[in-house]
Design a protein around this motif. Sequence first.
Motif, short mmCIF file in Angstrom:
data_model
loop_
_atom_site.label_atom_id
_atom_site.label_comp_id
_atom_site.label_asym_id
_atom_site.label_seq_id
_atom_site.Cartn_x
_atom_site.Cartn_y
_atom_site.Cartn_z
N PHE A 6 1.15 -1.13 0.01
CA PHE A 6 0.25 -0.05 -0.10
C PHE A 6 0.64 1.50 0.00
O PHE A 6 1.94 1.38 1.08
CB PHE A 6 -0.58 0.00 1.40
N TRP A 7 0.60 2.08 -0.97
CA TRP A 7 1.65 3.13 -1.13
C TRP A 7 0.50 4.81 -1.25
O TRP A 7 -0.24 4.57 -2.42
CB TRP A 7 3.08 3.26 -1.78
N ASN A 8 0.54 5.67 -0.44
CA ASN A 8 0.27 7.34 -0.92
C ASN A 8 1.67 7.67 -2.23
O ASN A 8 2.20 8.04 -1.52
CB ASN A 8 0.38 7.65 -0.17
N CYS A 9 1.30 7.20 -3.36
CA CYS A 9 2.53 7.97 -4.33
C CYS A 9 2.30 9.51 -4.93
O CYS A 9 3.35 9.36 -5.59
CB CYS A 9 1.92 6.59 -5.18
N ARG A 10 1.33 10.48 -4.50
CA ARG A 10 0.80 11.54 -4.63
C ARG A 10 1.34 11.57 -6.57
O ARG A 10 2.05 12.68 -6.19
CB ARG A 10 2.22 12.58 -3.97
N GLY A 11 0.68 10.86 -7.03
CA GLY A 11 0.68 11.42 -8.67
C GLY A 11 1.73 9.96 -9.03
O GLY A 11 2.70 9.86 -8.67
N ALA A 12 -0.02 9.07 -9.72
CA ALA A 12 1.39 7.47 -10.56
C ALA A 12 1.91 7.94 -11.72
O ALA A 12 2.82 7.36 -12.59
CB ALA A 12 -0.89 6.76 -10.81
N LYS A 13 1.48 9.71 -12.01
CA LYS A 13 2.57 9.60 -13.67
C LYS A 13 3.92 10.01 -13.15
O LYS A 13 3.98 10.55 -14.37
CB LYS A 13 1.18 10.37 -14.33
N LYS A 14 4.00 10.00 -12.15
CA LYS A 14 5.22 11.27 -11.81
C LYS A 14 6.17 9.74 -12.36
O LYS A 14 5.98 8.85 -12.15
CB LYS A 14 5.70 11.24 -10.31
N VAL A 15 7.58 10.05 -12.79
CA VAL A 15 8.14 9.18 -13.57
C VAL A 15 9.02 8.58 -12.43
O VAL A 15 9.28 7.61 -12.22
CB VAL A 15 9.76 9.65 -14.12
N LYS A 16 9.55 9.21 -11.26
CA LYS A 16 10.45 8.94 -10.18
C LYS A 16 9.64 7.90 -8.41
O LYS A 16 9.60 7.09 -8.45
CB LYS A 16 10.42 9.97 -9.38
N ALA A 17 7.64 8.00 -9.14
CA ALA A 17 7.18 7.32 -8.72
C ALA A 17 7.22 5.35 -9.57
O ALA A 17 6.82 5.01 -8.59
CB ALA A 17 6.33 7.62 -8.90
N SER A 18 7.06 5.87 -10.95
CA SER A 18 6.94 4.64 -11.47
C SER A 18 8.17 3.96 -10.98
O SER A 18 7.91 2.53 -10.80
CB SER A 18 6.31 4.86 -12.86
N LEU A 19 8.67 4.60 -11.13
CA LEU A 19 11.07 4.36 -11.26
C LEU A 19 10.58 3.38 -9.45
O LEU A 19 10.86 2.01 -9.39
CB LEU A 19 11.84 4.69 -10.95
N TYR A 20 10.24 3.88 -8.38
CA TYR A 20 9.98 3.68 -7.50
C TYR A 20 9.66 2.58 -7.13
O TYR A 20 9.98 1.19 -6.33
CB TYR A 20 10.29 3.98 -6.33
N LEU A 21 8.44 2.38 -7.66
CA LEU A 21 7.08 1.14 -7.76
C LEU A 21 8.03 0.04 -8.21
O LEU A 21 7.48 -1.33 -6.96
CB LEU A 21 5.56 1.45 -8.23
#
Length: 734
Positions: A6-21
């Motif tokens: 479970f993660w509050n990613c603060r925006g799924a379109k962010k490149v850094k969010a995708s890489l970390y996920l």
Amino acid sequence: MNSILFWNCRGAKKVKASLYLKEVVKNQIVLFVGLLETKLVSIDTKNVESLIGIGWNFNYKPSNGLSGGILVLWRSNQVNFKLIESSSQYIIGDLDILNKGTWRVATIYGSTNVIRRRGLWNGLNKHITKGLPLVIGGDYNCIVAKEDKIGGRKFSFSLGPREMNYFITSNDIHELKFTGPKMTWSNNKKGLERIMERLDRVLVNAKVVNSIQKLFVKHLPRIASDHCPIVLELSEFPSNNRNFIKFEEVWASYPASFGIVRKAWMRRDSGNPSEILNYKFKRALKSLFFWNKAKHKDLNQMKDLLKTEILNLQTKEAEYGMLSEEEGFLLKSKINELNSTLARLNYWWKQRSKIKLIGEGDQNTKFFHSMASARRNNNQILNLKDENGIMVDNQNKIEDILVQFFKEKCYKKKCNLEGWPDNKSVLNDEDKEQLSKEFCFEEVETAVKESSGGTSPGIDGISYSFLKNYWGIIKNEVWEALKNFFENAVMDKDWKKTLIVLIPKTNNPISANNYRPISLCRKVNISKSGMLFGKAISRSKRRKIKNILKFKEMKEFNYLGIKLALKRMSKSDFQFILEKTLKMFNNWGTRFISLAGRITLVKHVILSIPTYHTTVSLVPKAILQEVEKMCRNFIWDKSNVNHGLHYVGWKKLCEPIEMGGRGIHSCLNKMGPLRAKLTWKYLKEKDSLLHKFLFLKYGSCWDNVNIFKSNSTAWKIIKNGGISLRSIVRWTHF
């Protein structure tokens, strides 16, 4: 090992969010992902593949513009997710996991508004199930204790935390141990403006706690968001490959076990009496273990098989009217065998639950199963920092860290034996003679027979239950070994070995110094010690004293469970009473305890929590009223997690049993009588330091003098106790 994320990613379109996920999913072997605050109005398969990769199915709740949004994803080749209900605050569905069955998973994103957040609690209440394992994870946007916050405004146990705590308690929901940073969210500001809170968490029901899974939660680093990803890790408990056999009480319930012990015991051994006894203990225990493994099935399997065989025979009897003589004898023997198996299961669970509050016959209840399973999960040390501050989760490395740490701690110390005062209190001749008398066999036999069974075995696997049950076989060798020790004052080296149990000193220990080994003494721990200075002490004097003693200065601290501070206590200083009460309710739940059992727990456990504090501190009445409200809800809530009707008023329950009540003592009503004891002590012991100090300032506590805000806490407590004492005290003049 599989995981749920479970993660509050603060925006799924962010490149850094995708890489970390992608990194987290790969490293943690994640099967199911719940993303919060995605800020996505719509999403398709192409977007999902870009976000997390191929092979993932998804379901989502669109965001409201650039706020909110929930997205759940699952590996299509390993699990299947069936949606039950969704809203702007949650997505709930059943997750079919290969080889692990069906789990109900709720991914939540709680509103910051307490009124809107009620929609979350109401929505979850509809889908709480006791038949399936339940996992509720995500961003709750609410904290439940002052320990869940650093910086910013002081925590207040307001409506939001109360409603969340009530949801947890009334629905038999539990929180698992976690590793990693305690605070899962930060506003990323600097200095005094920085605020950190534990907004994200994973809650589970009793079905999950009782599962055979090894369960714990990981708080991963905050990298691409201001929230930590939280991972629920599911894995089997590791099998114990060590050559360690311990005596099971259930073995003694089989008459054949006595023959096994006798046969192993009769073999001749060489050595001194202590060595002979050790050989016989080891051989008898090994013989019992392999005999049980070869001759008997798992008790639960045997129970189910016997119930099926009995049902088949009784069904045949009902259809044909009568069984043959051979079948009738078989039915009777199967019933007797089932009763014996159920009794053995009682012993088996009793040895694992470590609970002594409930009488014989209650060990094979779901409550005991729950406590045993919870104890197994809580006893795990999941990870630990090594000497370089690096977090380690390998069990062998964790063991090495602990062994090395306590080896360095437990070095030999020299004790100065000179200059001690003469001891004037000495034993008389009769007592000396009693202590000098030789031990006899009868004393040892009495000690063994009066010892309590069910205790944990030593490192050799032998418990008092073994000694008591097989005493007739083993008594001669035990006595010879003890007599040899008494006569020669030389103890066998194997007898000196012991199991050291580590007790955590904090809620979430992360380093070896966060554990305390029982039975070892310690010197004063300077790092945990502090000093409290009054306003009259100048800064220069404070600095000199701190430099000499090497203690740090503190504004407040706890001593013997009481907070000491140079300020007037407020409601927030006593929040720990509510937190402790809620923790007890959460541990028990309501599903496995009857109405009479709940009343007993409230009467003897919960209402005793504030007793000590109300005696020596000015606990606000609002805190005590909240405790009583929790007690009322706990008593009347139904076992199916629905809210129950309060059939009898609280005042009636607090009346004596002979007057129709249940004899519950209201913590509000007993506050004055508890303090009356201190008032009486103040009146009678006029030579005490307390009386000498307070009398000069305030005078007699019996005078009708008003209490002012400027009066000390001690004087207010004594005066309050005098109100209760005045109605029962009569003075006699001679």
